[in-house]
Design a protein around this motif. Sequence first.
Motif, PDB file in Angstrom:
ATOM      1  N   GLN A 149       0.860  -1.183   0.000  1.00  0.00           N
ATOM      2  CA  GLN A 149       0.000   0.000   0.000  1.00  0.00           C
ATOM      3  C   GLN A 149       0.893   1.229   0.000  1.00  0.00           C
ATOM      4  O   GLN A 149       1.837   1.321   0.789  1.00  0.00           O
ATOM      5  N   CYS A 150       0.590   2.170  -0.880  1.00  0.00           N
ATOM      6  CA  CYS A 150       1.387   3.383  -0.994  1.00  0.00           C
ATOM      7  C   CYS A 150       0.488   4.604  -0.881  1.00  0.00           C
ATOM      8  O   CYS A 150      -0.551   4.675  -1.554  1.00  0.00           O
ATOM      9  N   CYS A 151       0.883   5.565  -0.067  1.00  0.00           N
ATOM     10  CA  CYS A 151       0.118   6.794   0.105  1.00  0.00           C
ATOM     11  C   CYS A 151       0.754   7.901  -0.731  1.00  0.00           C
ATOM     12  O   CYS A 151       1.960   8.159  -0.629  1.00  0.00           O
ATOM     13  N   ILE A 152      -0.057   8.551  -1.587  1.00  0.00           N
ATOM     14  CA  ILE A 152       0.431   9.641  -2.425  1.00  0.00           C
ATOM     15  C   ILE A 152       0.748  10.847  -1.546  1.00  0.00           C
ATOM     16  O   ILE A 152      -0.026  11.214  -0.659  1.00  0.00           O
ATOM     17  N   ASP A 153       1.889  11.484  -1.788  1.00  0.00           N
ATOM     18  CA  ASP A 153       2.306  12.644  -1.007  1.00  0.00           C
ATOM     19  C   ASP A 153       1.249  13.740  -1.041  1.00  0.00           C
ATOM     20  O   ASP A 153       0.658  14.033  -2.095  1.00  0.00           O
ATOM     21  N   GLY A 154       0.999  14.352   0.108  1.00  0.00           N
ATOM     22  CA  GLY A 154       0.135  15.506   0.183  1.00  0.00           C
ATOM     23  C   GLY A 154      -1.342  15.222   0.264  1.00  0.00           C
ATOM     24  O   GLY A 154      -2.159  16.158   0.232  1.00  0.00           O
ATOM     25  N   CYS A 155      -1.736  13.949   0.313  1.00  0.00           N
ATOM     26  CA  CYS A 155      -3.158  13.616   0.405  1.00  0.00           C
ATOM     27  C   CYS A 155      -3.304  12.242   1.045  1.00  0.00           C
ATOM     28  O   CYS A 155      -2.315  11.616   1.424  1.00  0.00           O
ATOM     29  N   SER A 156      -4.529  11.789   1.170  1.00  0.00           N
ATOM     30  CA  SER A 156      -4.780  10.494   1.826  1.00  0.00           C
ATOM     31  C   SER A 156      -5.039   9.368   0.833  1.00  0.00           C
ATOM     32  O   SER A 156      -5.390   8.255   1.225  1.00  0.00           O
ATOM     33  N   VAL A 157      -4.863   9.632  -0.472  1.00  0.00           N
ATOM     34  CA  VAL A 157      -5.125   8.619  -1.492  1.00  0.00           C
ATOM     35  C   VAL A 157      -4.079   7.512  -1.409  1.00  0.00           C
ATOM     36  O   VAL A 157      -2.873   7.776  -1.395  1.00  0.00           O
ATOM     37  N   GLU A 158      -4.556   6.259  -1.362  1.00  0.00           N
ATOM     38  CA  GLU A 158      -3.657   5.116  -1.317  1.00  0.00           C
ATOM     39  C   GLU A 158      -3.817   4.263  -2.568  1.00  0.00           C
ATOM     40  O   GLU A 158      -4.923   4.072  -3.064  1.00  0.00           O
ATOM     41  N   LEU A 159      -2.708   3.755  -3.075  1.00  0.00           N
ATOM     42  CA  LEU A 159      -2.690   2.887  -4.236  1.00  0.00           C
ATOM     43  C   LEU A 159      -2.036   1.565  -3.866  1.00  0.00           C
ATOM     44  O   LEU A 159      -1.110   1.524  -3.047  1.00  0.00           O
ATOM     45  N   THR A 160      -2.509   0.492  -4.470  1.00  0.00           N
ATOM     46  CA  THR A 160      -1.923  -0.824  -4.266  1.00  0.00           C
ATOM     47  C   THR A 160      -1.011  -1.143  -5.434  1.00  0.00           C
ATOM     48  O   THR A 160      -1.410  -1.019  -6.591  1.00  0.00           O
ATOM     49  N   VAL A 161       0.224  -1.538  -5.138  1.00  0.00           N
ATOM     50  CA  VAL A 161       1.177  -1.842  -6.200  1.00  0.00           C
ATOM     51  C   VAL A 161       1.822  -3.198  -5.939  1.00  0.00           C
ATOM     52  O   VAL A 161       1.910  -3.654  -4.802  1.00  0.00           O
ATOM     53  N   THR A 162       2.257  -3.827  -7.022  1.00  0.00           N
ATOM     54  CA  THR A 162       3.053  -5.046  -6.906  1.00  0.00           C
ATOM     55  C   THR A 162       4.493  -4.621  -6.730  1.00  0.00           C
ATOM     56  O   THR A 162       5.070  -3.987  -7.601  1.00  0.00           O
ATOM     57  N   LEU A 163       5.066  -4.945  -5.596  1.00  0.00           N
ATOM     58  CA  LEU A 163       6.397  -4.438  -5.285  1.00  0.00           C
ATOM     59  C   LEU A 163       7.144  -5.445  -4.429  1.00  0.00           C
ATOM     60  O   LEU A 163       6.709  -5.795  -3.345  1.00  0.00           O
ATOM     61  N   SER A 164       8.287  -5.918  -4.926  1.00  0.00           N
ATOM     62  CA  SER A 164       9.067  -6.893  -4.164  1.00  0.00           C
ATOM     63  C   SER A 164      10.541  -6.741  -4.539  1.00  0.00           C
ATOM     64  O   SER A 164      10.884  -6.734  -5.723  1.00  0.00           O
ATOM     65  N   PRO A 165      11.430  -6.600  -3.554  1.00  0.00           N
ATOM     66  CA  PRO A 165      11.126  -6.479  -2.130  1.00  0.00           C
ATOM     67  C   PRO A 165      10.662  -5.075  -1.788  1.00  0.00           C
ATOM     68  O   PRO A 165      10.832  -4.162  -2.588  1.00  0.00           O
ATOM     69  N   ALA A 166      10.099  -4.893  -0.602  1.00  0.00           N
ATOM     70  CA  ALA A 166       9.621  -3.583  -0.176  1.00  0.00           C
ATOM     71  C   ALA A 166       9.664  -3.511   1.337  1.00  0.00           C
ATOM     72  O   ALA A 166       9.735  -4.532   2.025  1.00  0.00           O
ATOM     73  N   GLU A 167       9.618  -2.296   1.848  1.00  0.00           N
ATOM     74  CA  GLU A 167       9.579  -2.110   3.283  1.00  0.00           C
ATOM     75  C   GLU A 167       8.818  -0.831   3.589  1.00  0.00           C
ATOM     76  O   GLU A 167       8.806   0.111   2.785  1.00  0.00           O
ATOM     77  N   ALA A 168       8.146  -0.805   4.734  1.00  0.00           N
ATOM     78  CA  ALA A 168       7.376   0.364   5.127  1.00  0.00           C
ATOM     79  C   ALA A 168       8.293   1.583   5.213  1.00  0.00           C
ATOM     80  O   ALA A 168       9.425   1.498   5.680  1.00  0.00           O
TER      81      ALA A 168
END
Length: 269
Positions: A149-168
């Motif tokens: 889950q990724c939050c767009i800068d400056g707002c609360s919109v979240e997008l789901t992406v396929t991402l590996s490896p990843a970390e919070a």
Amino acid sequence: AAEREDRMARILASFHIAHLRKRLPRETSGGEQQRVALARSLVTAPCILLLDEPLSSLDTRMKFSIIEDLRRWTEEQRIPILYVTHDHEEAFALGEHALALHQGQIVAEGAPHEVVPAPGREFRMHAASFENIFEATVTAINEADGTAQCCIDGCSVELTVTLSPAEAGMRLRLGIRAGEIMLATARPAMLGNCDVIGGYVQTLENEDTTITVRVDCGAEFKVRLPRVAMESSDLKAHDPVWLIIKINSCCLLHTKNANTSLVSMPESA
């Protein structure tokens, strides 16, 4: 004769060129001529299609407009296509399986996002092919399905992406093509592998055979729709709408984490 007429009418409508039917070649633009050339190949209902750099002479906007038409047609017909191109964006937009060639040799094979460059060479997806580009931060990892889950800068919109490896906390840049976003005037009841984001129409802009809708969701999104799809719609500025974005439509363009693989494509594909 009836079947010929029906085929011509359907293919002309599919590529938004029905209005060109009575025109001479010199009375059409380069993009229109390219659409006509594709329509002439497809109207014969081929069992396989061979395309050798068919869009190399077109500008970016016209190229991706035609790609949307071609992709929609192939999804309906489900015929195999062998598509030769040096353009990375075309490979990502149309390809399901990619062979990367370098000096006449196959150097990589797989899904476009899996095809990695030869050792010592790095190529990133070109941001110019994406109308929507966002800076974002990874907020959560979904290990079960390999997404983040990724939050767009400056707002609360979240997008789901396929991402590996990843970390919070990872910082990254995401791209979404305007033609890959679906738009609904009522909130969808149930969708799988998609993000649904509510917003309001800002503007509608006519562009040749398409209409670009700018939508304010906290962040501005551009959505490109075929003009024919809007003919029966009374959509206007300030109307509430919902964007439907498939997970695989959200592409990683860049990350500041050195341990994360880039989505990449060899120079000759």
